[in-house]
Structures are given as C-alpha cells and as structure tokens.
Scaffold this motif. Structure first.
Motif, PDB file in Angstrom:
ATOM      1  N   HIS A  79       0.845  -1.183   0.000  1.00 44.90           N
ATOM      2  CA  HIS A  79       0.000   0.000   0.000  1.00 44.90           C
ATOM      3  C   HIS A  79       0.889   1.244   0.000  1.00 44.90           C
ATOM      4  O   HIS A  79       2.120   1.164   0.116  1.00 44.90           O
ATOM      5  N   VAL A  80       0.283   2.407  -0.133  1.00 50.52           N
ATOM      6  CA  VAL A  80       1.042   3.641  -0.325  1.00 50.52           C
ATOM      7  C   VAL A  80       1.959   3.947   0.860  1.00 50.52           C
ATOM      8  O   VAL A  80       3.063   4.483   0.676  1.00 50.52           O
ATOM      9  N   ALA A  81       1.536   3.606   2.076  1.00 55.02           N
ATOM     10  CA  ALA A  81       2.364   3.889   3.246  1.00 55.02           C
ATOM     11  C   ALA A  81       3.657   3.079   3.201  1.00 55.02           C
ATOM     12  O   ALA A  81       4.751   3.595   3.465  1.00 55.02           O
ATOM     13  N   SER A  82       3.546   1.807   2.860  1.00 52.08           N
ATOM     14  CA  SER A  82       4.735   0.955   2.777  1.00 52.08           C
ATOM     15  C   SER A  82       5.634   1.363   1.619  1.00 52.08           C
ATOM     16  O   SER A  82       6.871   1.275   1.706  1.00 52.08           O
ATOM     17  N   MET A  83       5.041   1.811   0.528  1.00 47.45           N
ATOM     18  CA  MET A  83       5.831   2.245  -0.626  1.00 47.45           C
ATOM     19  C   MET A  83       6.681   3.461  -0.260  1.00 47.45           C
ATOM     20  O   MET A  83       7.872   3.520  -0.568  1.00 47.45           O
ATOM     21  N   ALA A  84       6.056   4.436   0.412  1.00 51.77           N
ATOM     22  CA  ALA A  84       6.806   5.619   0.830  1.00 51.77           C
ATOM     23  C   ALA A  84       7.889   5.241   1.823  1.00 51.77           C
ATOM     24  O   ALA A  84       9.002   5.788   1.793  1.00 51.77           O
ATOM     25  N   ALA A  85       7.585   4.288   2.707  1.00 49.29           N
ATOM     26  CA  ALA A  85       8.566   3.861   3.697  1.00 49.29           C
ATOM     27  C   ALA A  85       9.746   3.146   3.048  1.00 49.29           C
ATOM     28  O   ALA A  85      10.905   3.393   3.382  1.00 49.29           O
ATOM     29  N   LEU A  86       9.478   2.266   2.097  1.00 54.92           N
ATOM     30  CA  LEU A  86      10.529   1.460   1.478  1.00 54.92           C
ATOM     31  C   LEU A  86      11.566   2.316   0.761  1.00 54.92           C
ATOM     32  O   LEU A  86      12.732   1.949   0.694  1.00 54.92           O
ATOM     33  N   HIS A  87      11.165   3.462   0.251  1.00 53.72           N
ATOM     34  CA  HIS A  87      12.085   4.299  -0.519  1.00 53.72           C
ATOM     35  C   HIS A  87      12.675   5.434   0.315  1.00 53.72           C
ATOM     36  O   HIS A  87      13.212   6.402  -0.237  1.00 53.72           O
ATOM     37  N   SER A  88      12.600   5.311   1.639  1.00 54.68           N
ATOM     38  CA  SER A  88      13.178   6.293   2.556  1.00 54.68           C
ATOM     39  C   SER A  88      14.690   6.079   2.688  1.00 54.68           C
ATOM     40  O   SER A  88      15.211   5.031   2.324  1.00 54.68           O
ATOM     41  N   PRO A  89      15.412   7.061   3.234  1.00 59.12           N
ATOM     42  CA  PRO A  89      16.872   6.934   3.329  1.00 59.12           C
ATOM     43  C   PRO A  89      17.372   5.932   4.361  1.00 59.12           C
ATOM     44  O   PRO A  89      18.452   5.370   4.211  1.00 59.12           O
ATOM     45  N   TYR A 204      16.564   3.311  -1.169  1.00 60.14           N
ATOM     46  CA  TYR A 204      16.324   4.761  -1.116  1.00 60.14           C
ATOM     47  C   TYR A 204      16.178   5.322  -2.526  1.00 60.14           C
ATOM     48  O   TYR A 204      17.014   5.102  -3.389  1.00 60.14           O
ATOM     49  N   ASN A 205      15.083   6.060  -2.742  1.00 59.63           N
ATOM     50  CA  ASN A 205      14.804   6.616  -4.058  1.00 59.63           C
ATOM     51  C   ASN A 205      14.226   8.020  -3.885  1.00 59.63           C
ATOM     52  O   ASN A 205      13.006   8.206  -3.831  1.00 59.63           O
ATOM     53  N   PRO A 206      15.102   9.035  -3.763  1.00 59.81           N
ATOM     54  CA  PRO A 206      14.615  10.400  -3.518  1.00 59.81           C
ATOM     55  C   PRO A 206      13.754  10.934  -4.652  1.00 59.81           C
ATOM     56  O   PRO A 206      12.820  11.714  -4.407  1.00 59.81           O
ATOM     57  N   GLU A 207      14.040  10.521  -5.886  1.00 55.63           N
ATOM     58  CA  GLU A 207      13.235  10.992  -7.011  1.00 55.63           C
ATOM     59  C   GLU A 207      11.795  10.510  -6.909  1.00 55.63           C
ATOM     60  O   GLU A 207      10.848  11.273  -7.146  1.00 55.63           O
ATOM     61  N   LEU A 208      11.633   9.252  -6.531  1.00 59.83           N
ATOM     62  CA  LEU A 208      10.277   8.713  -6.379  1.00 59.83           C
ATOM     63  C   LEU A 208       9.559   9.390  -5.218  1.00 59.83           C
ATOM     64  O   LEU A 208       8.364   9.706  -5.315  1.00 59.83           O
ATOM     65  N   LEU A 209      10.277   9.639  -4.125  1.00 58.19           N
ATOM     66  CA  LEU A 209       9.663  10.304  -2.982  1.00 58.19           C
ATOM     67  C   LEU A 209       9.188  11.699  -3.350  1.00 58.19           C
ATOM     68  O   LEU A 209       8.138  12.155  -2.881  1.00 58.19           O
ATOM     69  N   GLU A 210       9.952  12.398  -4.194  1.00 51.94           N
ATOM     70  CA  GLU A 210       9.548  13.735  -4.627  1.00 51.94           C
ATOM     71  C   GLU A 210       8.227  13.697  -5.392  1.00 51.94           C
ATOM     72  O   GLU A 210       7.463  14.661  -5.377  1.00 51.94           O
ATOM     73  N   VAL A 211       7.965  12.563  -6.023  1.00 48.06           N
ATOM     74  CA  VAL A 211       6.744  12.428  -6.811  1.00 48.06           C
ATOM     75  C   VAL A 211       5.548  12.063  -5.934  1.00 48.06           C
ATOM     76  O   VAL A 211       4.462  12.634  -6.072  1.00 48.06           O
ATOM     77  N   ILE A 212       5.746  11.104  -4.995  1.00 44.22           N
ATOM     78  CA  ILE A 212       4.594  10.571  -4.268  1.00 44.22           C
ATOM     79  C   ILE A 212       4.291  11.279  -2.950  1.00 44.22           C
ATOM     80  O   ILE A 212       3.136  11.353  -2.541  1.00 44.22           O
TER      81      ILE A 212
END
Length: 339
Positions: A79-89, A204-212
C-alpha cells in the motif's frame, strides 16, 4: 476517507486464496458481500475489518498464515504507506513515514518511542471496540520486519516482540522473528535496537519520494477533519495508560495545550476528560481480560487503578458484572462458537 471506513482491496482476497484460504467462506462468516469488491476494493468499518480477519483465523488450516501473509508480500502489492517507507533513506525515516501515511489506508496509529536504547513500535486501532485478531497482528509485524530487511538489504531482526495475547505458538513466532517473544503484554509492541534506526536503505529513491510524498501529504491534510480532538485524547491516553492514571496536565502537555483549554474544547464536543479516560480504560480492560491471562489485579494496575476494588466497581458499572465473571463468560462463548 471517513473516520471509520477503510479499504479492503480485492487483491487481498486473491492473496489469501493463493495461500489456501476459502475466501468465499471467510466472506460468508464475516457477512461481507462479494459484490462490495466490484470496484476493486470494499469500504468496511473497523468492526467489519476485524470480523473479516477473525473469519480468516477460523477458516485457516495453518497457524502461520498471518506470518506468511505479511512476509510474502511483493513490492507491487504494497500500500502507499509501505511504498513511501521502502524508498526512505534509512529505517528510522521509513518507520516515521509508515506511521504518518498508514492513516491514509486505515484508522490504525503507529507510534515510535525511543527509550533506553530501544525503538518501540506500538500499533493501535483507534476505533476498535475489541482487540485485533491474532492473524492480523502477526501479518502487520511480519510485514514491518520484511520492510526493514528489504530496505536495509540485511537480515535485521527485532530485539523482542511483545504480544497482548495468551502464550501460543511460541516456537513458531521465535523462529520467524529471530528474537524473544513475550506474551500477556499490555499492548502489541515490535522492538528494535535504537541504533538500527540509522541503518541505511539500499532501496532509497529520492526521485520517487519527490513524486509521491506531496500527494500523500495533501491527502493526509484533507483527511485531518476525520479525526476529532476526542480521538486524539483517546490515542494519547492509550499510549500513556500503563501502571498509572494519566493526569490531564500530562495529556494536555503532550497535545500542546493547557489542561483548561483541553477541558473546554472537550466540553464543546459534549464530552469530558473523565469520560474519555473511562472509555479507554473500559476498552483496554475488555481487551486484556479477553486476550491475555493477566489476572484482574494485574489489569487493574496497568489501567492505573490504585486498588482492585476500585477497578472491580468501575468494571461492574461498565459491564454489569465483575471482571472474573466477564472473562469466564467470554471463554464459555468462545468454546461454544462454531468452528
């Protein structure tokens, strides 16, 4: 999203079916019509959500279903919460994002307390009238551990797991989590070493985090009105009610206001601090008596009562019977329930 309305994706039914669960029977037992999933997800209340997972418990023919459900999730099923968490630093930021955005998918609150070298994750269902099903907690804890391991790329393990339930399946749980498992706990806790919060994420994916992240924050802001001040007070009380009666000045301070302001705003909502404290104590008492082997005296202490007699009188006023008799009735009803 309504304060008590959460999505139950049809994809979860498919995953359960793949694990050998008779989904049609689960829906029948939980009284949730299959037609409610026609748009890809059903909108259910917390009570219906719990009924669904209790039905899964009843139907499942394996004790490790929750662990498998949580640990066999592929990235595209998150889900969206886990997606944002997985791409954190790092793990600490990941858990903060998980706690922040989980509110977008269900009325579950995750709190992270760093105490004496430990990072303690507490999972609380804000609108539940009873304790969460065992299989649901197993799945949530297994999924959180999977997030930590997948993100760090290392076989990280918790320091311990605390479960608000009677002792059962201990060897299985110890094997899965790789740590000490304690039962009859006041609440469900997943505990990591505090230093583990600094573990970097290879995902970690800062570009994806900037989007979502902007979209998630906007959605969260829109949903703020779904929670009332009373909900926030209940949540704060639930976190602090362990061995002492939470004083209103401490709760008000934690919420960034004076005790007088808190009382006034609660009065405007037609309630009071004492009413909310009684409500939290009643829910907690029912959960601990139903799910653990803690005796009435231990429950009284955890709920901040100075003596057992005070707890017994309060409980009788809530339920019309004593804690011991209420527990006995619950046990009788469980034994008499259909498999």
């Amino acid at each position: 999203m309504s304060a008590d309305l959460l999505p139950l994706p049809a994809s979860q039914l498919e995953r359960l079916a793949a694990l050998g669960v008779d989904v049609a029977r689960v829906l029948r037992l939980s009284n949730i019509a299959r037609s409610r999933f026609e748009e890809g997800k059903a909108r259910v209340t917390t009570a219906e959500f719990f009924a669904f997972w209790r039905a899964v418990e009843d139907v499942a023919d394996t004790r490790d279903l929750g662990l498998r459900f949580g640990s066999e999730t592929s990235p595209h099923q998150q889900h969206v919460a886990s997606m944002a968490a997985l791409h954190s630093p790092n793990l600490g930021e990941a858990l903060k994002r998980l706690a922040r955005y989980k509110r977008l998918v269900c009325p579950e609150q995750i709190t992270i307390d760093v105490v004496r070298g430990e990072a303690r994750l507490r999972f609380e269902w804000l609108l539940a009238g009873e304790g969460p099903p065992t299989v649901l907690i197993d799945g949530i804890f297994a999924g959180t551990l999977l997030l930590a391991q997948r993100g760090t790329g290392r076989p990280i393990v918790p320091r311990r797991v605390e479960l608000a339930r009677r002792r059962a399946n201990e060897p299985m749980l110890r094997r899965h989590f790789g740590c000490d498992v304690r039962f009859d706990a006041p609440s469900d806790l997943l505990v990591f070493e505090a230093k583990a919060l600094d573990e970097p994420f290879v995902t970690y994916n800062p570009e994806l985090l900037e989007v979502i992240v902007p979209g998630l924050d906007a959605a969260l802001k829109e949903g703020v009105g779904a929670r009332s001040l009373a909900d926030d007070v209940r949540s704060t009380l639930g976190q602090r009610i362990s061995g002492e009666r939470p004083a209103i000045d401490k709760v008000a301070k934690a919420m960034g206001m004076s005790p007088r302001t808190l009382q006034r705003r609660l009065e405007e909502l037609g309630t009071s601090y004492q009413e909310l404290l009684d409500d939290v104590r009643r829910r907690s008492a029912r959960r601990l008596l139903a799910s653990t082997d803690l005796d009435a005296g231990e429950v009284a202490f955890l709920l901040g009562f100075e003596e057992l007699n005070s707890f017994t009188r309060a409980f009788h006023g809530w339920e019309g019977t004593t804690p011991t008799r209420w527990r006995a009735n619950q046990s009788t009803n469980e034994k008499g329930a259909l498999p």
